[in-house]
Design a protein around this motif. Structure first.
Motif, short mmCIF file in Angstrom:
data_model
loop_
_atom_site.label_atom_id
_atom_site.label_comp_id
_atom_site.label_asym_id
_atom_site.label_seq_id
_atom_site.Cartn_x
_atom_site.Cartn_y
_atom_site.Cartn_z
N GLU A 1 0.84 -1.21 0.00
CA GLU A 1 0.00 0.00 0.00
C GLU A 1 0.87 1.26 0.00
O GLU A 1 0.60 2.20 -0.74
N THR B 1 0.85 3.74 -3.40
CA THR B 1 0.26 5.07 -3.30
C THR B 1 1.31 6.18 -3.23
O THR B 1 0.97 7.35 -3.17
N ALA C 1 -4.65 -5.93 -0.18
CA ALA C 1 -4.05 -4.61 0.03
C ALA C 1 -5.11 -3.53 -0.19
O ALA C 1 -5.95 -3.64 -1.08
N ASN C 2 -5.06 -2.51 0.60
CA ASN C 2 -6.02 -1.41 0.51
C ASN C 2 -5.57 -0.41 -0.56
O ASN C 2 -5.14 0.69 -0.27
N ILE C 3 -5.65 -0.89 -1.82
CA ILE C 3 -5.28 -0.06 -2.96
C ILE C 3 -6.36 -0.22 -4.03
O ILE C 3 -7.18 -1.14 -3.96
N LYS D 1 -3.82 -2.82 -8.41
CA LYS D 1 -3.65 -4.28 -8.32
C LYS D 1 -3.34 -4.88 -9.69
O LYS D 1 -2.47 -5.74 -9.81
#
Length: 129
Positions: A73, A77, A108-110, A115
């Motif tokens: 992440e 970002t 993953a917080n994406i 991804k």
């Protein structure tokens, strides 16, 4: 050039940064994102190495960090030196378990497009395929 990294007997992220800085035209893949023994140690060194050297890429295999997908992440970002475009999916096969390696990226917080970049597009660009 793919370099086994993240273990005391192989290359650390700071060693990767040093060699990448010396050979700026060579593209290096730092396996396991340079993390020491898949513990998350060396995370800041790996981030530094990638931020300082646009010719260092990393793979996601065996990356264990703060929270599921934490380092992925952070890099995905990060706008510093376009780090997110230099993350490659890694399976560490046959030692790694493919389903776990896929989950690292999926959880993953994406964004979904990030991804896709990790799973395939970044590698296609790097290997010009």
């Amino acid at each position: 050039v793919m370099v086994e990294s993240g273990y005391p007997i192989v290359s650390s992220p700071l060693q990767m940064a040093e060699i990448a800085n010396e050979f700026k035209k060579v593209k290096f893949i730092m396996t396991h994102a340079g993390q020491l023994l898949a513990s998350g140690q060396s995370e800041s060194d790996a981030g530094f190495a990638m931020n300082e050297n646009r010719n260092i890429y990393c793979d996601t295999s065996q990356v264990i960090l703060s929270g599921l997908g934490g380092f992925i992440e952070q890099l995905a970002t990060s706008n510093i030196n376009n780090s997110g475009s230099r993350i490659l999916f890694g399976s560490n096969s046959p030692a790694g378990q493919l389903s776990v390696e896929i989950m690292r990226v999926e959880k993953a917080n994406i964004e979904d497009h990030e991804k896709r970049l990790i799973f395939s597009e970044n590698a296609k660009k790097l290997f010009q395929i």
